[in-house]
Design an enzyme around this catalytic site. Structure first.
Site, PDB file in Angstrom:
ATOM      1  N   LYS A   1       3.748   5.950  -3.532  1.00 30.12           N
ATOM      2  CA  LYS A   1       2.791   5.908  -4.644  1.00 30.12           C
ATOM      3  C   LYS A   1       2.745   7.227  -5.390  1.00 30.12           C
ATOM      4  CE  LYS A   1      -0.855   2.611  -3.808  1.00 30.12           C
ATOM      5  NZ  LYS A   1      -0.911   2.189  -2.407  1.00 30.12           N
TER       6      LYS A   1
ATOM      7  N   GLU B   1       3.207  -2.915   9.938  1.00 33.56           N
ATOM      8  CA  GLU B   1       2.150  -1.967  10.305  1.00 33.56           C
ATOM      9  C   GLU B   1       0.774  -2.607  10.183  1.00 33.56           C
ATOM     10  OE1 GLU B   1       0.435   0.752   7.591  1.00 33.56           O
ATOM     11  OE2 GLU B   1       2.107   0.620   6.188  1.00 33.56           O
TER      12      GLU B   1
HETATM   13  N1  PSU Z   1       0.698   4.251   1.081  1.00 34.54           N
HETATM   14  C1  PSU Z   1       0.423   3.052   0.536  1.00 34.54           C
HETATM   15  N2  PSU Z   1      -0.272   2.137   1.262  1.00 34.54           N
HETATM   16  C2  PSU Z   1      -0.681   2.394   2.546  1.00 34.54           C
HETATM   17  C3  PSU Z   1      -0.371   3.668   3.120  1.00 34.54           C
HETATM   18  C4  PSU Z   1       0.330   4.553   2.352  1.00 34.54           C
HETATM   19  O1  PSU Z   1       0.790   2.815  -0.597  1.00 34.54           O
HETATM   20  O2  PSU Z   1      -1.334   1.537   3.176  1.00 34.54           O
HETATM   21  C5  PSU Z   1      -0.756   3.963   4.547  1.00 34.54           C
HETATM   22  C6  PSU Z   1       0.449   3.758   5.481  1.00 34.54           C
HETATM   23  O3  PSU Z   1      -0.017   3.245   6.717  1.00 34.54           O
HETATM   24  C7  PSU Z   1       0.970   5.180   5.668  1.00 34.54           C
HETATM   25  C8  PSU Z   1      -0.330   5.953   5.674  1.00 34.54           C
HETATM   26  O4  PSU Z   1       1.708   5.360   6.856  1.00 34.54           O
HETATM   27  O5  PSU Z   1      -1.119   5.340   4.682  1.00 34.54           O
HETATM   28  C9  PSU Z   1      -0.108   7.422   5.383  1.00 34.54           C
HETATM   29  O6  PSU Z   1      -1.290   8.120   5.589  1.00 34.54           O
HETATM   30  P1  PSU Z   1      -1.273   9.724   5.572  1.00 34.54           P
HETATM   31  O7  PSU Z   1      -1.023  10.088   4.135  1.00 34.54           O
HETATM   32  O8  PSU Z   1      -2.654  10.106   6.030  1.00 34.54           O
HETATM   33  O9  PSU Z   1      -0.210  10.155   6.513  1.00 34.54           O
END
Ligand code: PSU
Ligand code: MN
Length: 303
Positions: free
Chosen positions: A159, A24
């Site tokens: 996380k 990603e």
């Molecule tokens: N969790 C992490 N590192 C990240 C992300 C999530 O520990 O970089 C990033 C990933 O790209 C994930 C996105 O798909 O955040 C999720 O964002 P949201 O909670 O806005 O859907």
């Protein structure tokens, strides 16, 4: 397809049935500071090559969903002044139409990987159900994508900025298997344990490949979460991370942050609050995931 642009090296590997691993780009543009982000993006690609697979970093550039980036493109995505949008599934039509750059989340990376014909994807952590979601409805689009898109995601769990228990419940509802790689416990990104179990434990990359193959060959659509704990010895001190997480969550609530800004804000604050420690761990676990994903892809390509 007009909007899909697969790099020649990736296309030729896919054509020959050779292993390919998707990566990603949100982790580059929004998950780590420059220049560590670019160095990490390169190191992830290198780790995949060393295990005998071809890396395909995914992003939205100039009206195309790209699978496989040049070194210059990767560098450009990492620079904050380029104001790269965070791109999840719903952001794609706008970015493509306006030819605006986007760094893809797990959700968007999965869907583009599937279009390109890539089955295995390595990341750091997946998005999930946020704490307090019963009030805010803040549930990452990553989870819905895992339900509908046929890509296996190798991650270090989720996380603890998230509600890990509710995230696992949600994945169960959506029918997404959560596989523990050499573990019975779902890892919590910086830590090897979370207190929550996985659905099943598999102990070799080839077994994981066999699991994925069985699922899709059995007509069971949708993704798989392959949870790969951070290597023992690379875990940061638990109290450092826990304190930073609580403080970052508290700040986000007081600033009344909403929507897609929340995750990048929390990631950035935890990094600032722990000095370099969380970043070092983040790089280590991402590399560990890239290596496992490549081994799984090698096993999968032989089936
Ligand atoms: N969790 C992490 N590192 C990240 C992300 C999530 O520990 O970089 C990033 C990933 O790209 C994930 C996105 O798909 O955040 C999720 O964002 P949201 O909670 O806005 O859907
Ligand atoms: Mn959200």
């Amino acid at each position: 397809m007009q909007y899909l642009d697969i790099a020649p090296e990736v296309a030729s590997a896919l054509h020959q049935g050779n292993p390919v691993v998707a990566l990603e780009s949100t982790i580059i543009s929004h998950g780590m500071p420059y220049p560590d982000n670019v160095a990490t993006g390169r190191a992830l690609e290198q780790a995949i090559r060393e295990e005998g697979a071809i890396p395909a970093t995914i992003a939205i550039i100039n009206g195309k969903m790209k699978a496989g980036l040049s070194p210059d493109e990767l560098e450009w995505l990492g620079k904050p002044e380029n104001k790269i949008a965070k791109a999840s599934r719903r952001d794609l039509p706008w970015l493509l139409m306006k030819k605006l750059p986007g760094a893809t989340t797990v959700a968007a990376t999965m869907l583009i990987a599937e279009k390109a014909g890539i089955s295995i994807f390595a990341t750091g952590g997946i998005g999930g159900v946020h704490r307090g979601a019963s009030e805010t409805f803040d549930i990452s689009a990553d989870l819905q994508e895992l339900a509908r898109t046929n890509v296996a995601v190798v991650c270090a769990g989720a996380k603890s900025i998230l509600d890990i228990g509710l995230t696992l419940e949600y994945l169960e509802t959506l029918g997404v298997p959560v596989v523990g790689f050499q573990t019975d416990e779902f890892p919590a990104f910086y830590t090897r344990s979370s207190g929550y179990g996985v659905d099943c434990r598999l102990d070799s990359p080839d077994e994981v490949a066999q699991f994925i193959h069985t699922k899709w060959n059995g007509g069971l659509k949708g993704g798989v979460v392959v949870a790969n704990p951070i290597p023992a010895g690379k875990e940061p001190a638990y109290s450092t991370i826990a304190q930073a997480t609580e403080k970052a969550l508290d700040e986000a609530q007081r600033q009344k942050l909403r929507g897609k800004e929340i995750t990048p804000f929390l990631l950035r604050r935890i990094k600032e609050l722990t000095g370099g420690e969380s970043l070092r761990a983040n790089v280590e676990l991402a590399l560990n995931n890239a290596r496992l994903a490549a081994r799984v892809a090698v096993g999968y390509s032989g089936r």
